[in-house]
Scaffold this active site. Structure first.
Site, mmCIF file in Angstrom:
data_model
loop_
_atom_site.group_PDB
_atom_site.id
_atom_site.type_symbol
_atom_site.label_atom_id
_atom_site.label_comp_id
_atom_site.label_asym_id
_atom_site.label_seq_id
_atom_site.Cartn_x
_atom_site.Cartn_y
_atom_site.Cartn_z
ATOM 1 N N ASP A 1 104.489 53.238 57.036
ATOM 2 C CA ASP A 1 104.805 54.327 57.954
ATOM 3 C C ASP A 1 103.535 55.034 58.413
ATOM 4 O O ASP A 1 102.662 55.369 57.600
ATOM 5 C CB ASP A 1 105.723 55.328 57.247
ATOM 6 N N GLU B 1 102.965 50.699 61.250
ATOM 7 C CA GLU B 1 103.330 51.497 62.422
ATOM 8 C C GLU B 1 102.094 52.255 62.885
ATOM 9 O O GLU B 1 101.457 52.955 62.098
ATOM 10 C CB GLU B 1 104.436 52.484 62.070
#
Length: 549
Positions: free
Chosen positions: A204, A273
């Site tokens: 993330d 990401e």
């Protein structure tokens, strides 16, 4: 040999994202859970994905719905127990699916034991595990950095009488990943799940993991014409050039340590990401050279633009930029307006949704599918009183947050709760009435449904070496027609997309191209002649040449 038995399964693989809160509720409490996911894994396997990515299920106060971790090794009781996770992995592997889990390495919850110790004093063993800084002489924060979720990125703490950094919510303090001890601890948390059998990680906001040690101010630029992809236009976050608070070159050394750990577990992979306006350049830096991330995705296909000019420029830039790096493309996820609405509007053209699927699954790289994307689910309209997302609550009404793409999955058209659970408790987000007619059970029963279009595309893609591993050459744009060639080991495949709402003519690049009889996306009555192809609105065509070997 199945596609998932290869150590390089991720190269060209398709990853299906599950948002656990909203996938399937096994115990009737209104919140999805791990046993619910396990019971529905056959849907993903039957669709033809290679892997499933689970958004966070770790112990968390749920201020940001699991992206605020308070125990990296624990399963939050709302989702089940460690035994439930083990059962999920076993079932997925039996179905031929890899399991990737979300890992949040840039920050924790303020309820994590590490932060509790770090904030206790300025001289404890974990005092430097988070990003702390003194106030300026006038008591204001140490610099001008902004939070993605609005306001200053600095929160005053009365225990240490210092500010701590939070790129997101104030309850999500940033780890000091520049500290080798913090890196060691994070590697240990990742090793725990690798030893438990996971096949990889989705990392993330990985470009947020390092900051400028000198805490220099970001340059300002005023209200920009184009906003940072991590923030809506109503958020002044885009008024800064984020030179010092994220996307720092210091992150590369940490990524190499992550890769060394994962490489010790053959067959595992990482996808990162990247939230930055320089997404493609960072993808190249983070995935090139074979010693950092295996693949990464940025936000360039998660915005509102879907036209030949934009996509041609984006793909040209990607081919010029990525080198030996490896992209993982996504057109939907848990942070973006669902693609059916974002690209298709209030009444999306079914041909556009089929074309978007075909485009995603023929680009060079890997691909992520978000739960419900295969059903064509539109964005749900959530009333302010029903909002759960703190981002949307803070930015209402100009930005409604992320709840509209996170509503419960539509499994059964005739069930009161769309088959999400037992119906004993109200789902954590309202059910979307417009999803009922698109429920999975109806689409599985209808061979002409979008779900079967995705299934056939995935089956076809798996058998095309040019798509999973091949090179990509972009052809000159012809009006609203986008075209590129994929090639590998003598196979040549021409992919043509009429992105316009009117019929279009495409001049073929040379002789001998014929429609691929096995491709599932060909429009009815596809015609070619006199060196040209005639495409209906939002029509897609795949053509081949005889083998060159």
């Amino acid at each position: 040999m199945t596609a998932t038995s290869n150590h390089d399964w991720w190269r060209g693989g398709v990853i299906y994202q599950v948002y656990p809160r909203s996938f399937a509720d096994s115990n009737g409490d209104g919140i999805g859970d791990l046993p619910g996911i396990t019971a529905r894994l056959e849907h993903i396997a039957r669709l033809g994905a290679d892997a499933v990515w689970l958004s966070p299920f770790f112990t968390s106060p749920q201020k940001d719905f699991g992206y605020d971790v308070s125990d990296y090794r624990g399963v939050d009781p709302m989702f089940g127990q460690l035994a439930d996770f083990d059962a999920l992995v076993a079932r997925a592997h039996a179905l031929g699916l890899k399991v990737m889990i979300d890992q949040v390495l840039s920050h924790t919850s303020d309820q994590h034991a590490w932060f509790g110790e770090s904030r206790a004093s300025r001289d404890n063993p974990k005092a430097d595990w988070y990003v702390w800084a003194d106030a300026k002489h006038d008591g204001t924060p140490p610099n001008n950095w902004l939070s993605v979720f609005g306001g200053s990125a600095w929160q005053w703490d009365t225990r240490r009488c210092q500010y701590y950094l939070h790129n997101f919510l104030a309850s999500q303090p940033d780890l000091n990943v520049l500290n080798p001890a913090v890196q060691d601890a994070l590697l240990g948390e990742m090793r725990f799940w690798l030893d438990r059998g996971v096949d990889g990680y989705r990392l993330d906001a990985i470009n947020f993991c390092c900051h400028d040690a000198q805490l220099r101010d970001n340059p300002g630029r005023g209200a920009p014409a184009h906003v940072d992809p991590t923030a809506p236009a109503a958020n002044p976050y885009s008024w800064q050039v984020h030179e010092f608070d994220k996307s720092r070159p210091e992150a590369l050394a940490f990524l190499r340590r992550l890769r060394a750990l994962v490489d010790a577990y053959p067959g595992t992979a990482m996808v990162g990401e990247i939230g930055d306006e320089r997404g493609l350049a960072l993808m190249a830096a983070y995935t090139g050279g074979g010693d950092k991330l295996h693949m990464a995705y940025c936000f360039d296909l998660l915005g509102p633009q879907y036209d030949a000019g934009y996509l041609h420029a984006l793909l040209a830039q990607s081919l010029d930029t990525l080198g030996d790096g490896w992209p993982c493309w996504a057109i939907s996820n848990h942070d973006s307006v669902r693609v059916a609405t974002r690209w298709g509007g209030a009444r999306p053209d079914p041909a556009l949704l089929r074309q978007a699927a075909a485009l995603l699954l023929t680009l060079r790289g890997s691909a992520c599918l978000y739960q419900g994307e295969e059903l064509g689910l539109p964005e749900a309209d959530i009333a302010f009183d029903d909002l759960q997302d703190p981002y949307g609550i803070a930015m209402w009404p100009e930005f409604k947050g992320r709840d509209g793409c996170r509503t419960p999955m539509a499994w059964q058209a005739d069930a009161p709760d769309l088959g999400f659970g037992s119906g004993a408790a109200r789902p954590w987000l309202p059910l979307a009435a417009g999803h009922r007619a698109l429920a999975a059970d109806r689409q599985w029963a209808d061979d002409g449904a979008l779900l079967h279009h995705y299934r056939r595309l995935l089956q076809w893609r798996r058998a095309q070496p040019a798509l999973r591993q091949g090179s990509m050459a972009l052809l000159p744009r012809q009006g609203q027609v986008l075209a590129f060639e994929r090639a590998h080991a003598g196979q040549r495949l021409l992919c043509v997309f009429n992105l316009g709402a009117q019929s279009a003519r495409f001049a073929l690049p040379g002789e001998g191209w014929t429609p691929d009889a096995g491709a599932p996306a060909q429009p009815p009555g596809l015609r070619s002649g006199q060196g040209a192809l005639l495409l209906p609105p939002h029509g897609t065509a795949f053509l081949t040449l005889p083998s060159q070997t």
